[in-house]
Design a protein around this motif. Structure first.
Motif, PDB file in Angstrom:
ATOM      1  N   PHE A 133      -0.953  -6.400  -7.110  1.00 42.60           N
ATOM      2  CA  PHE A 133      -1.778  -7.171  -6.186  1.00 42.60           C
ATOM      3  C   PHE A 133      -1.028  -8.332  -5.543  1.00 42.60           C
ATOM      4  O   PHE A 133      -1.618  -9.091  -4.771  1.00 42.60           O
ATOM      5  CB  PHE A 133      -3.019  -7.707  -6.914  1.00 42.60           C
ATOM      6  N   SER A 134       0.236  -8.479  -5.860  1.00 37.46           N
ATOM      7  CA  SER A 134       1.006  -9.603  -5.352  1.00 37.46           C
ATOM      8  C   SER A 134       1.100  -9.558  -3.825  1.00 37.46           C
ATOM      9  O   SER A 134       1.515  -8.560  -3.234  1.00 37.46           O
ATOM     10  CB  SER A 134       2.416  -9.581  -5.955  1.00 37.46           C
ATOM     11  N   GLY A 135       0.685 -10.640  -3.175  1.00 32.65           N
ATOM     12  CA  GLY A 135       0.827 -10.753  -1.732  1.00 32.65           C
ATOM     13  C   GLY A 135      -0.200 -10.010  -0.911  1.00 32.65           C
ATOM     14  O   GLY A 135      -0.069  -9.940   0.312  1.00 32.65           O
TER      15      GLY A 135
ATOM     16  N   ALA B 278      -6.867  -5.501   1.320  1.00 31.79           N
ATOM     17  CA  ALA B 278      -5.957  -4.646   0.564  1.00 31.79           C
ATOM     18  C   ALA B 278      -6.259  -4.702  -0.926  1.00 31.79           C
ATOM     19  O   ALA B 278      -6.145  -3.692  -1.634  1.00 31.79           O
ATOM     20  CB  ALA B 278      -4.512  -5.068   0.821  1.00 31.79           C
ATOM     21  N   VAL B 279      -6.660  -5.870  -1.419  1.00 32.42           N
ATOM     22  CA  VAL B 279      -7.053  -5.991  -2.827  1.00 32.42           C
ATOM     23  C   VAL B 279      -8.238  -5.082  -3.124  1.00 32.42           C
ATOM     24  O   VAL B 279      -8.277  -4.386  -4.144  1.00 32.42           O
ATOM     25  CB  VAL B 279      -7.403  -7.452  -3.172  1.00 32.42           C
ATOM     26  N   ALA B 280      -9.210  -5.058  -2.214  1.00 30.09           N
ATOM     27  CA  ALA B 280     -10.389  -4.222  -2.420  1.00 30.09           C
ATOM     28  C   ALA B 280     -10.021  -2.749  -2.445  1.00 30.09           C
ATOM     29  O   ALA B 280     -10.504  -1.988  -3.307  1.00 30.09           O
ATOM     30  CB  ALA B 280     -11.408  -4.494  -1.317  1.00 30.09           C
TER      31      ALA B 280
ATOM     32  N   ARG C  61       0.830  -1.209   0.000  1.00 28.35           N
ATOM     33  CA  ARG C  61       0.000   0.000   0.000  1.00 28.35           C
ATOM     34  C   ARG C  61       0.866   1.262   0.000  1.00 28.35           C
ATOM     35  O   ARG C  61       0.552   2.246  -0.667  1.00 28.35           O
ATOM     36  CB  ARG C  61      -0.922   0.008   1.219  1.00 28.35           C
ATOM     37  N   VAL C  62       1.948   1.231   0.776  1.00 26.04           N
ATOM     38  CA  VAL C  62       2.862   2.383   0.796  1.00 26.04           C
ATOM     39  C   VAL C  62       3.486   2.581  -0.591  1.00 26.04           C
ATOM     40  O   VAL C  62       3.633   3.706  -1.068  1.00 26.04           O
ATOM     41  CB  VAL C  62       3.956   2.199   1.866  1.00 26.04           C
TER      42      VAL C  62
END
Length: 314
Positions: A171-173, A178-180, A151-152
């Protein structure tokens, strides 16, 4: 808060164009006549197996890797330094400072992009808030989970209000939350008229988020279009549930291929116009309880495309 003013002559609708790009490393050609376009306001998924050429293409757009031949155009013009400053880039490998506090390094990156201290601070606060990182602002990057580090990294890509986004495996990991969040942000950026290009192996996300899908295999573009458009060119598939579907039951239908079975029935690939022949073959064996067309998802379309070009998908 864009430190680089827009040129009124820019054609915003032109987006980013990659035209006839070739690249070799030594005797190995890794890109061959790569050509596709990311129009303004569209999200394009860049899909391919490991080593297909996705990251190399992105690095060429950014000017990090030199091309051998071809052209990169942004808003109808050959891309230059000022246009590249307008790109928000998120590399697959995290490129931030692990021992630096989140807010401090975002402000630092804002200063590097041309912001004043007040502008950089405001931008850092906005994006850490938007991405759910309020409690992490004073944390060192290394202290965060991998998802929050991602995210950072996205906040860093968005900090300078870029005109286009290029994201390598964003989107890895990530966990579902967080995906949303990341999905919402990408949709917002596209809705603002920005071209968005991202690569991913998570084809369900590509199918859901992207207006256009570009498939690269062994350094060549092998498909380019909407998922609906790719489906139109795919072989017809039917799910058949009936009694007595023994091995070889599709033999009366020339070219029909059984793709797989489950406890109830099977999936069959046929040529256009063979629906009635397939149905008749099933009815000869007993009552037909289901005979429905199957819409292939992007993962199936991807496997078909790369298989047709002689490369195993992954």
């Amino acid at each position: 808060m864009d430190p680089t003013p827009a040129d009124p002559a820019d054609d915003e609708s032109a987006g980013l164009e990659i035209v006839g790009v070739n690249k070799s490393f030594g005797e190995r050609q890794v890109l061959s006549d790569v050509t596709f376009r990311i129009p303004a306001g569209r999200t394009v998924g860049f899909v391919g197996n490991n080593g297909a050429g996705k990251s190399t293409t992105m690095r060429i757009v950014l000017g990090l890797t030199a091309l051998d031949s071809g052209t990169i155009r942004y808003q109808g013009r050959p891309i230059g330094v000022s246009a590249r400053k307008r790109i928000g880039y998120m590399p697959e490998e995290r490129g931030l400072y692990p021992q630096m506090r989140v807010s401090d390094q975002l402000v630092y990156l804002g200063l590097l992009s041309g912001y004043s201290k007040a502008e950089a601070t405001a931008a850092a606060e906005h994006w850490t808030g938007r991405l759910g990182l309020e409690k992490a602002r004073r944390s060192r990057l290394s202290e965060l989970s991998l998802g929050n580090q991602q995210r950072v990294q996205l906040a860093a890509a968005l900090l300078h209000d870029p005109r286009l986004l290029i994201l390598d495996e964003p989107f890895s990991g990530l966990d579902p939350s967080a995906v949303a969040v990341m999905s919402d942000v990408l949709e917002e950026q596209s809705a603002q008229g920005k071209p968005v290009l991202f690569s991913s192996h998570q084809l369900d996300l590509v199918e859901r988020l992207c207006d256009q899908v570009v498939i690269i295999s062994d350094g060549r573009i092998v498909a380019d279009g909407s998922v609906a458009g790719l489906r139109e060119g795919a072989p017809l598939r039917y799910r058949v549930v009936a009694d007595g579907l023994t091995e070889g039951w599709t033999a009366p239908v020339p070219g029909a291929k059984e793709l797989g079975r489950d406890d109830d029935g099977c999936s069959v690939e046929i040529e256009d116009g063979q629906e009635q022949e397939l149905l008749a073959a099933a009815q000869k064996l007993g009552p037909v309880r289901e005979f429905t067309p199957v819409r292939p998802d992007l993962a199936e379309l991807y496997r078909d495309v790369v298989s047709a070009h002689g490369v195993d998908g992954a």
